[in-house]
Design a protein around this motif. Structure first.
Motif, mmCIF file in Angstrom:
data_model
loop_
_atom_site.group_PDB
_atom_site.id
_atom_site.type_symbol
_atom_site.label_atom_id
_atom_site.label_comp_id
_atom_site.label_asym_id
_atom_site.label_seq_id
_atom_site.Cartn_x
_atom_site.Cartn_y
_atom_site.Cartn_z
ATOM 1 N N HIS A 1 46.332 30.769 37.643
ATOM 2 C CA HIS A 1 46.351 29.760 38.713
ATOM 3 C C HIS A 1 45.399 28.590 38.439
ATOM 4 C CE1 HIS A 1 48.834 32.027 41.616
ATOM 5 N NE2 HIS A 1 48.364 33.067 40.937
ATOM 6 N N ASP B 1 48.572 34.781 46.092
ATOM 7 C CA ASP B 1 48.260 36.189 45.818
ATOM 8 C C ASP B 1 47.611 36.942 46.991
ATOM 9 O OD1 ASP B 1 49.184 35.370 43.394
ATOM 10 O OD2 ASP B 1 47.365 35.810 42.253
ATOM 11 N N HIS C 1 41.636 33.029 38.974
ATOM 12 C CA HIS C 1 42.462 33.780 38.026
ATOM 13 C C HIS C 1 43.108 32.810 37.038
ATOM 14 C CE1 HIS C 1 42.875 37.652 40.644
ATOM 15 N NE2 HIS C 1 41.716 37.541 40.039
ATOM 16 N N HIS D 1 42.299 30.056 43.362
ATOM 17 C CA HIS D 1 41.301 31.037 42.917
ATOM 18 C C HIS D 1 41.182 30.985 41.402
ATOM 19 C CE1 HIS D 1 45.097 33.268 42.831
ATOM 20 N NE2 HIS D 1 44.552 34.301 42.238
ATOM 21 N N ASN E 1 45.935 43.171 38.560
ATOM 22 C CA ASN E 1 44.988 42.493 39.436
ATOM 23 C C ASN E 1 44.126 43.578 40.076
ATOM 24 O OD1 ASN E 1 45.699 39.626 39.556
ATOM 25 N ND2 ASN E 1 47.659 40.377 40.284
ATOM 26 N N HIS F 1 41.693 40.841 46.702
ATOM 27 C CA HIS F 1 42.327 40.324 45.490
ATOM 28 C C HIS F 1 41.321 39.614 44.604
ATOM 29 C CE1 HIS F 1 45.491 38.834 42.894
ATOM 30 N NE2 HIS F 1 44.973 37.631 42.982
HETATM 31 ZN ZN LIG Z 1 45.411 36.127 41.489
#
Ligand SMILES: [Zn+2]
Length: 501
Positions: free
Chosen positions: A344, A436, A341, A339, A85, A417
């Motif tokens: 997720h 996260d 990513h 978010h 990340n 992040h």
């Molecule tokens: Zn993340």
């Protein structure tokens, strides 16, 4: 259909096991009795992998993959270091002892962890053939895997244990290109290419592409290990006995359990290893935080699914089924994507298929709308319905009304992040879920030191926006943190040092 395929796999696996060990020994013989370390040193593009600050290519971080192969056994040790990340630097070392033991090597923090009783021979081979020399040797030893050959030098190969065919080109004895496919969350079923360049002078180079994006560009090197290095490699860390776990937990296991946080607020753990989700009960139905998807292991060739067979949508479809069984007759009202990513957000199609509204931070709403509706998506419930994902963008704050369980979706921007995240605040219940941003290892009053920037940033945000008695929970660890404790993070030396910088 599914189980038929699986049975077939088992059958093939048994038949080919001994042949494979033979191939490993053959390929290993070129190492003249010693262990050889093959490394790829380069840059990984987290943006192209949908793990960056922004979901767009161009966010490159130094990354190193190393593979140590042994002389005559099929064992292999993989070590990867880099950023998983933007705010997470890490290294992990895994040894594969063919045929059925995997060891996570914890040199810095013994003991090691061993998973036993899981057939990992294909996984070992997928690591092993990243080395282009071993790749060519293996292919020569296994003409039976070659299912087609074209006039222009491309061979079609069916690697056992991989769902997609690979097309392979070897020129003058050197591997030049491997073309295969993978089911990549937020992309769909897309081409993955490993392209090798062999300059006359200097080391060979590789580019790994997903569609047209170079996700990894690296230079290769080989090094023969000293006898001592080779011996130490396979030793247990600190000489301590390993913690042993059942093999079915490697590399990920689905084991869903529902935990009640407070009345009407639940946490479903074990959606896959390390993934938990908040579920809120409202009069209008359930509100869920995050739509999980699996992970494609790009350090293997062909790339593999972290949860085999669960590809893009099935992990969340499975989660939806669990919710339907746990709350019979209760619709899923909404899913809030914390978010963009891929792990997720990648399962949002399953929630759209279940009739849920899909919320996401405004900043990534257009991206997610495009990504989740791509025509490359393999068949899932949503395609069978002929449906589409519609994203409702959240600008700053959005309230989901309910008589007893008011929910506020809150945008957190400019974090270390990810550029834009969504928090889910069950206001009446006093629980706040995020992913996260705050992932505590314990109830300590100071942040964990491997992700101080994000932890301190989130602590400051929480103190400014949430009430002190609110409990903060998250998707990857179990401690529950009252905001009052986060206030003490800000007084910690590590957060104060950051604030001065
Ligand atoms: Zn993340």
């Amino acid at each position: 259909m599914e189980s038929e395929t699986r049975k077939q796999h088992h059958f093939n696996a048994k038949r080919t096991l001994f042949v494979l060990i033979g191939a490993m020994q053959l390929a290993g013989c070129t190492n003249a009795g010693n262990a050889v370390e093959f490394c790829l040193d380069g840059e990984f593009d987290l943006g192209a992998r949908y793990q960056g600050m922004h979901p767009a290519p161009g966010e490159r971080y130094p990354t190193r993959f190393c593979y140590v192969t042994d002389d005559t056994s099929g064992r292999i040790q993989f070590s990867g270091s880099g950023q998983s990340n933007p705010d997470m630097q890490g290294e992990f070392v895994v040894s594969y002892f063919v045929p059925d033991t995997v060891r996570i090597v914890n040199r810095e923090a013994p003991p090691d962890i061993e998973f036993t009783g899981k057939r990992i021979i294909y996984e070992a081979l997928r690591h092993r053939r990243v080395d282009p020399k071993l790749f060519v040797a293996e292919l020569e030893a296994h003409p039976e895997w070659i299912v087609g050959e074209s006039d222009d030098g491309w061979r079609t190969v069916n690697y056992p244990g991989s769902p997609f065919e690979s097309r392979v080109r070897v020129e003058a004895g050197k591997l030049s290109e491997v073309r295969t496919q993978a089911d990549v969350p937020l992309r769909g079923r897309v081409p993955v290419v490993w392209r090798w360049l062999w300059p006359d002078t200097g080391a060979p180079e590789v580019r790994v592409l997903i569609e047209d994006d170079v996700v990894f560009a690296a230079q290769a090197s080989w090094r023969e290990l000293s006898a001592r290095e080779a011996r130490d490699l396979w030793r247990l860390s600190d000489g301590r006995e390993a913690v042993t776990l059942d093999g079915d937990r490697w590399p990920a296991k689905i084991d869903m359990q529902m935990q009640t946080i407070v009345d009407g607020v639940y946490l479903v753990t074990g959606v896959r290893t390390g993934f938990a989700h908040m579920v809120l009960e409202t009069a209008g139905g359930l509100v869920v935080a995050d739509a999980p998807a699996g992970w494609v292991e790009l350090q293997q060739l062909p790339p593999a699914d972290l949860v085999p067979g669960y590809g893009i949508s099935r992990l969340s479809e499975n989660f939806v089924d669990f919710l339907e069984a746990s709350f019979p007759g209760t619709p899923i009202r909404a899913v809030a994507i914390t978010h963009a990513h891929d792990d997720h957000a990648g399962g949002a199609r399953a929630f759209a298929a279940a009739g849920a509204d899909v919320y996401a931070p405004e900043h990534v709403a257009a991206f997610l709308s495009d990504a989740l509706n791509r025509t490359t998506m393999p068949e899932d419930r949503l395609t069978r319905q002929g449906g589409k994902v519609t994203i409702t963008p959240v600008h700053d704050r959005l309230t989901l009304d309910d008589q007893n369980n008011t929910i506020e979706l809150m945008v957190l921007s400019h974090g270390p992040h990810v550029f834009a995240a969504l928090g889910v605040w069950a206001r009446d219940a006093g629980v706040f879920f995020q992913s996260d941003l705050h992932v505590p290892n314990s109830d300590a009053e100071t942040p964990r030191d491997d992700r101080v920037a994000t932890e301190c940033w989130f602590a400051a945000w929480a103190v400014a926006h949430l009430t002190p008695d609110t409990i903060v929970i998250n998707s990857h660890s179990r401690p529950q943190t009252p905001v009052a404790r986060l206030a003490r993070y800000s007084d910690s030396e590590s957060c104060r040092a950051l604030a001065i910088k």
